[in-house]
Design a protein around this motif. Sequence first.
Motif, PDB file in Angstrom:
ATOM      1  N   GLY A  99     -16.112   0.257   8.382  1.00 61.05           N
ATOM      2  CA  GLY A  99     -16.421   1.047   7.232  1.00 61.05           C
ATOM      3  C   GLY A  99     -15.720   2.122   6.802  1.00 61.05           C
ATOM      4  N   CYS A 100     -14.371   2.156   7.057  1.00 59.20           N
ATOM      5  CA  CYS A 100     -13.559   2.944   6.807  1.00 59.20           C
ATOM      6  C   CYS A 100     -13.248   2.782   5.518  1.00 59.20           C
ATOM      7  CB  CYS A 100     -11.961   2.822   7.680  1.00 59.20           C
ATOM      8  SG  CYS A 100     -10.675   3.806   6.947  1.00 59.20           S
ATOM      9  N   ALA A 101     -13.034   1.710   4.872  1.00 60.91           N
ATOM     10  CA  ALA A 101     -13.029   1.582   3.521  1.00 60.91           C
ATOM     11  C   ALA A 101     -13.764   2.550   2.706  1.00 60.91           C
ATOM     12  CB  ALA A 101     -12.870  -0.008   3.262  1.00 60.91           C
ATOM     13  N   ARG A 102     -15.054   2.184   3.286  1.00 62.33           N
ATOM     14  CA  ARG A 102     -16.294   2.691   2.211  1.00 62.33           C
ATOM     15  C   ARG A 102     -16.093   4.359   2.742  1.00 62.33           C
ATOM     16  NH1 ARG A 102     -18.461  -1.604   4.403  1.00 62.33           N
ATOM     17  NH2 ARG A 102     -19.240  -0.528   6.263  1.00 62.33           N
ATOM     18  N   SER A 103     -16.023   4.720   3.768  1.00 63.16           N
ATOM     19  CA  SER A 103     -16.007   6.105   4.351  1.00 63.16           C
ATOM     20  C   SER A 103     -14.885   6.967   3.739  1.00 63.16           C
ATOM     21  CB  SER A 103     -16.094   6.356   5.746  1.00 63.16           C
ATOM     22  OG  SER A 103     -17.319   5.542   6.357  1.00 63.16           O
ATOM     23  N   CYS A 104     -13.709   6.181   3.473  1.00 62.69           N
ATOM     24  CA  CYS A 104     -12.502   7.158   3.327  1.00 62.69           C
ATOM     25  C   CYS A 104     -12.149   7.134   1.660  1.00 62.69           C
ATOM     26  CB  CYS A 104     -11.387   6.563   3.798  1.00 62.69           C
ATOM     27  SG  CYS A 104     -11.618   6.441   5.725  1.00 62.69           S
ATOM     28  N   SER A 105     -13.184   6.306   1.144  1.00 61.47           N
ATOM     29  CA  SER A 105     -12.786   6.088  -0.457  1.00 61.47           C
ATOM     30  C   SER A 105     -12.705   7.353  -0.945  1.00 61.47           C
ATOM     31  CB  SER A 105     -13.973   5.088  -1.107  1.00 61.47           C
ATOM     32  OG  SER A 105     -15.404   6.037  -0.641  1.00 61.47           O
ATOM     33  N   PRO A 106     -12.241   7.604  -2.033  1.00 61.60           N
ATOM     34  CA  PRO A 106     -11.841   8.875  -2.782  1.00 61.60           C
ATOM     35  C   PRO A 106     -13.300   9.158  -3.296  1.00 61.60           C
ATOM     36  CG  PRO A 106     -11.115   7.105  -4.056  1.00 61.60           C
ATOM     37  CD  PRO A 106     -11.429   6.448  -2.878  1.00 61.60           C
TER      38      PRO A 106
ATOM     39  N   LEU B 126       0.691  -1.395   0.055  1.00 60.17           N
ATOM     40  CA  LEU B 126      -0.002   0.019  -0.036  1.00 60.17           C
ATOM     41  C   LEU B 126       0.813   1.343  -0.118  1.00 60.17           C
ATOM     42  CD1 LEU B 126      -2.520  -1.145   2.799  1.00 60.17           C
ATOM     43  CD2 LEU B 126      -2.906  -1.068   0.225  1.00 60.17           C
ATOM     44  N   LYS B 127       0.516   2.368  -0.754  1.00 60.04           N
ATOM     45  CA  LYS B 127       1.069   3.530  -0.955  1.00 60.04           C
ATOM     46  C   LYS B 127       0.400   4.488  -0.423  1.00 60.04           C
ATOM     47  CE  LYS B 127       4.399   6.178  -3.019  1.00 60.04           C
ATOM     48  NZ  LYS B 127       5.681   6.127  -2.424  1.00 60.04           N
ATOM     49  N   TYR B 128       0.946   5.445   0.200  1.00 56.55           N
ATOM     50  CA  TYR B 128       0.060   6.371   0.945  1.00 56.55           C
ATOM     51  C   TYR B 128      -0.245   7.676  -0.103  1.00 56.55           C
ATOM     52  CZ  TYR B 128      -1.087  10.119   4.616  1.00 56.55           C
ATOM     53  OH  TYR B 128      -1.590  10.815   5.585  1.00 56.55           O
ATOM     54  N   ARG B 129      -1.149   8.542   0.181  1.00 55.63           N
ATOM     55  CA  ARG B 129      -2.003   9.422  -0.654  1.00 55.63           C
ATOM     56  C   ARG B 129      -2.628   8.698  -1.780  1.00 55.63           C
ATOM     57  NH1 ARG B 129       1.416  15.138  -0.939  1.00 55.63           N
ATOM     58  NH2 ARG B 129       2.111  15.047   1.430  1.00 55.63           N
ATOM     59  N   TYR B 130      -2.484   9.345  -3.000  1.00 58.35           N
ATOM     60  CA  TYR B 130      -3.085   8.633  -4.129  1.00 58.35           C
ATOM     61  C   TYR B 130      -2.306   7.770  -5.016  1.00 58.35           C
ATOM     62  CZ  TYR B 130      -6.822  12.345  -3.497  1.00 58.35           C
ATOM     63  OH  TYR B 130      -7.837  13.355  -2.865  1.00 58.35           O
ATOM     64  N   VAL B 131      -3.032   6.914  -5.573  1.00 57.69           N
ATOM     65  CA  VAL B 131      -2.514   6.079  -6.594  1.00 57.69           C
ATOM     66  C   VAL B 131      -3.618   6.051  -7.668  1.00 57.69           C
ATOM     67  CG1 VAL B 131      -1.858   3.570  -7.242  1.00 57.69           C
ATOM     68  CG2 VAL B 131      -0.928   4.646  -5.107  1.00 57.69           C
ATOM     69  N   MET B 132      -2.875   6.218  -9.044  1.00 58.81           N
ATOM     70  CA  MET B 132      -3.921   6.292 -10.263  1.00 58.81           C
ATOM     71  C   MET B 132      -3.904   4.777 -10.661  1.00 58.81           C
ATOM     72  SD  MET B 132      -4.667   9.230 -10.371  1.00 58.81           S
ATOM     73  CE  MET B 132      -5.601   9.563 -11.821  1.00 58.81           C
TER      74      MET B 132
ATOM     75  N   ILE C 112     -10.090  12.573   6.762  1.00 59.70           N
ATOM     76  CA  ILE C 112     -10.630  11.287   6.830  1.00 59.70           C
ATOM     77  C   ILE C 112      -9.935  10.043   7.257  1.00 59.70           C
ATOM     78  CG2 ILE C 112     -12.630   9.908   6.084  1.00 59.70           C
ATOM     79  CD1 ILE C 112     -13.515  12.597   4.455  1.00 59.70           C
ATOM     80  N   VAL C 113      -8.958   9.941   6.256  1.00 60.05           N
ATOM     81  CA  VAL C 113      -8.280   8.608   6.125  1.00 60.05           C
ATOM     82  C   VAL C 113      -7.394   8.719   7.348  1.00 60.05           C
ATOM     83  CG1 VAL C 113      -6.107   7.650   5.011  1.00 60.05           C
ATOM     84  CG2 VAL C 113      -7.893   8.733   3.623  1.00 60.05           C
ATOM     85  N   GLN C 114      -6.587   9.748   7.923  1.00 59.61           N
ATOM     86  CA  GLN C 114      -5.907   9.903   9.001  1.00 59.61           C
ATOM     87  C   GLN C 114      -6.850   9.276  10.479  1.00 59.61           C
ATOM     88  OE1 GLN C 114      -3.060  12.864   9.584  1.00 59.61           O
ATOM     89  NE2 GLN C 114      -1.915  12.434   8.085  1.00 59.61           N
ATOM     90  N   GLN C 115      -8.014  10.205  10.485  1.00 61.41           N
ATOM     91  CA  GLN C 115      -8.936   9.884  11.657  1.00 61.41           C
ATOM     92  C   GLN C 115      -9.243   8.336  11.737  1.00 61.41           C
ATOM     93  OE1 GLN C 115     -12.746  11.875  11.796  1.00 61.41           O
ATOM     94  NE2 GLN C 115     -13.266  10.757  13.583  1.00 61.41           N
ATOM     95  N   TYR C 116      -9.578   7.855  10.681  1.00 66.02           N
ATOM     96  CA  TYR C 116     -10.059   6.390  10.677  1.00 66.02           C
ATOM     97  C   TYR C 116      -8.932   5.583  11.008  1.00 66.02           C
ATOM     98  CZ  TYR C 116     -14.773   6.723   9.054  1.00 66.02           C
ATOM     99  OH  TYR C 116     -15.998   6.922   9.088  1.00 66.02           O
ATOM    100  N   ALA C 117      -7.810   5.903  10.352  1.00 68.72           N
ATOM    101  CA  ALA C 117      -6.473   4.953  10.520  1.00 68.72           C
ATOM    102  C   ALA C 117      -5.943   5.131  12.011  1.00 68.72           C
ATOM    103  CB  ALA C 117      -5.413   5.362   9.574  1.00 68.72           C
ATOM    104  N   LEU C 118      -6.067   6.272  12.490  1.00 68.81           N
ATOM    105  CA  LEU C 118      -5.493   6.531  13.766  1.00 68.81           C
ATOM    106  C   LEU C 118      -6.260   5.696  14.743  1.00 68.81           C
ATOM    107  CD1 LEU C 118      -3.960  10.163  13.607  1.00 68.81           C
ATOM    108  CD2 LEU C 118      -2.637   8.083  13.794  1.00 68.81           C
ATOM    109  N   GLU C 119      -7.550   5.960  14.731  1.00 63.52           N
ATOM    110  CA  GLU C 119      -8.679   5.274  15.739  1.00 63.52           C
ATOM    111  C   GLU C 119      -8.169   3.957  15.524  1.00 63.52           C
ATOM    112  OE1 GLU C 119     -12.488   6.739  14.890  1.00 63.52           O
ATOM    113  OE2 GLU C 119     -11.995   8.622  16.079  1.00 63.52           O
ATOM    114  N   ALA C 120      -8.356   3.230  14.176  1.00 63.53           N
ATOM    115  CA  ALA C 120      -8.163   1.937  14.190  1.00 63.53           C
ATOM    116  C   ALA C 120      -6.882   1.287  14.990  1.00 63.53           C
ATOM    117  CB  ALA C 120      -8.226   1.550  12.649  1.00 63.53           C
TER     118      ALA C 120
END
Lengths: 469, 291
Positions: free
Chosen positions: A460-467, A230-236, A441-449
């Motif tokens: 549901g992070c995967a859904r809520s954090c989706s681009p 997994l790479k941080y930020r965006y991946v096209m 959003i990503v950081q909040q979910y990730a840090l809480e997890a």
Amino acid sequence: MKTKPWLAAAMAAALSASLLSGCSGADNGGNAASPAPGISASPAAPQKLRILSANVGGKTPEENEKFEAALSELTGMDVTLEKPAEGYDQKVLTALGSGEKYDLIEGSNLGVLDTFVEQGVVSDLTEFVESSAVLSDPKVIPAAEWEQLTDKDGRIVAVFSKFQGGTMPIVRKDWLDKLKLSEPQTLEDYYEVLKAFKEQDPDGNGKDDTYGLSTSGLYDIQGFMSAAGLKYRYVMEDGKRTIPYATDAAVPMYEWFAKLFKEGILDPNFVTNDTAKMRNLFLTDRVGMVTYWDAWVGMFNSLRQQQDPSTAFAAAALPPASGPDGERIMRRGDPDYWFVPANAEHPEAAKQFLEFWQTEPGIMLGSLGIEGEDYIKEGDSLKLTDIGKEHNMDHGVPFWYNENVKPPFGKLPGVQEAQDLVKAHASLELALPGWSDAEKIVQQYALEAMSGKRPTRSSGCARSCSPRS
Amino acid sequence: MTTMKRFGALYAMMIPVVLYFLVYAYYPLARGLQISFQDYRLMGTHPYTGWDNYRLVLQDASFLDAFVNTLLIGGGTLALGFAAPLAIALSLNEVLRSWFRKTAQMVLYLPHLLSWVVIGGMWIFLLSPDTGLVNVVLVKLGMSGPIHFLADAGWSRWMLILLVTWKDMGYNCILFLAGIVSISPSLYEAARMDGASRWQQMRDVTLPQLSGTMKVIFLLNTLGILRIFDPVFILRNPATASKVDVLMMYTFQRGILEMKIGPAAAASFLVVLLTFALTFAVRRLIRFDEV
């Protein structure tokens, strides 16, 4: 009495809006496509050059004056070097917005550079770079590197100010040796090492006071997320932006961190740590592994050796955990660069400087510092003064691209190995518009997890954090 | 003309103050308003775009989140930041030993003198889950485990409200005490002659006589609630950002970090308008004109 609250309210309004007062200058009419022509100085007077810098320069205002004088002497120009002590981004913004004229401005964020390009702030340097004998030499700057400073229309819009490294797990090598552990390669190896640092009293003080790992929030867990590819930020992917850290593939990784947190292996302050606190924990034997820059491997070793020359302390860079296909992902930092603002009064002087900065005298000034202040010449050899030692051979250019210029004192212990890892595995992160909102959003979910506060599988992070696009 | 001649020197002395506000307050305000209607680029032309920036901001989910956070944190700070210093001022007024009263006042006032950078660093340390004094005490008192107050989204707003109140309590307390001291002693004397107890004196003399001071402090605090920034900037972290990012943080992010100057100016002006509206409503509610 009646009017006072209204006056106070108006003041409140004024204060609120004054945040933007720095942007209230008159239109300066600059144009990126056709930069203002340079105003030549009279033949007798040296060419003027005004620079706004974040890192390049003296460490104190007094040393900065000497640095400015040294620059003037070495370039033959009348150089003014402004290096704000703090609030650099705001200074750049207010300077540009108010029409202040600089010939060169230093930057370190590609997202900001994109914004500057979009807002017509930067000059096109393509022709200059391609025709420059210095800058077009691949031994001075490798040809592939220019892509980082090329805009979407293919124009080179800035020039590197130094070689930028990457971040990676940095381990207490002496603790590894003491506990007879080998360097971790996989995520499982990492767990075993971190657990041992927590439980086996690696500092030998008889107290349960060490952590395996400390970070500063999500900065920078890339070395571990590498295990899931997994790479941080965006991946096209197929022309669409994705956020790998917000996909289902990231869930096992957050669970791995939650396990570290639950077992007391991960520093519980990792969410509120700033990088200085994280570094201090590492330097004071409180933690066996942190994630930080390549240059800091050497700085850690040097700082502890300065404190105690007989110390056993040894920091070493580690490769990221290997992914499912054996690939390792590492973060490379955005480059530090110079750009010539479109309203520069002396663009030709700026270009002369850009060439000078990549040559030996420029590199020596940016790294070692000022001759007579930071170092002295003794015959053919150089010797660092006490001030020079304090400044760690970094006046904005700790490392450089130019292969023809060798570091006079070599690199600090552990740095070369760390930079070899960067060259082998590191890649830039992709910054696209809208990331700041998505990142929150990503950081909040990730840090809480990671803190075990959110059951990752049902979050549901995967859904809520989706681009969003 | 005679008045001008008579008070000319006084008017002249006002000129620097007027100039100060014109240059540093009203000119930026006017330029900010202009920018909020422009597609503002750092260089080049700045075409007018009508209400686009305002539309963009009002349709931005982050702005609405920030607005809700501002109301919750600002509202909490307003209520607690008013009640707590009032209660302490009333209590201190009942203390007869002046050395204790003065010491308590000084201790309460000290945090107001420190910057948020210092206060933030201090509390991050005190609230740390492993070595922080607060958690050490709580665990000693029998709590099952430490709480990471500053990293837990459930605690984050409460911590901001409590810390802002704590920091400014001494200042507001002094204002209340100044109001209490200025109450005529003859009123207390009359109350005592009528047989009023200490509690009755406080309820029926002190509080009614303090209403003017209370209204001023409440209104002044109201003016600041939408502009709260420093404590949020210092104490926020990625785990709590969505719960504590307020309107000024939104403006800072859009304007300074993302360099979207037009939307940031529009957001700033919305804060100004909301502050006006809130101030007007509070003035009406507390009948400020009857002070």
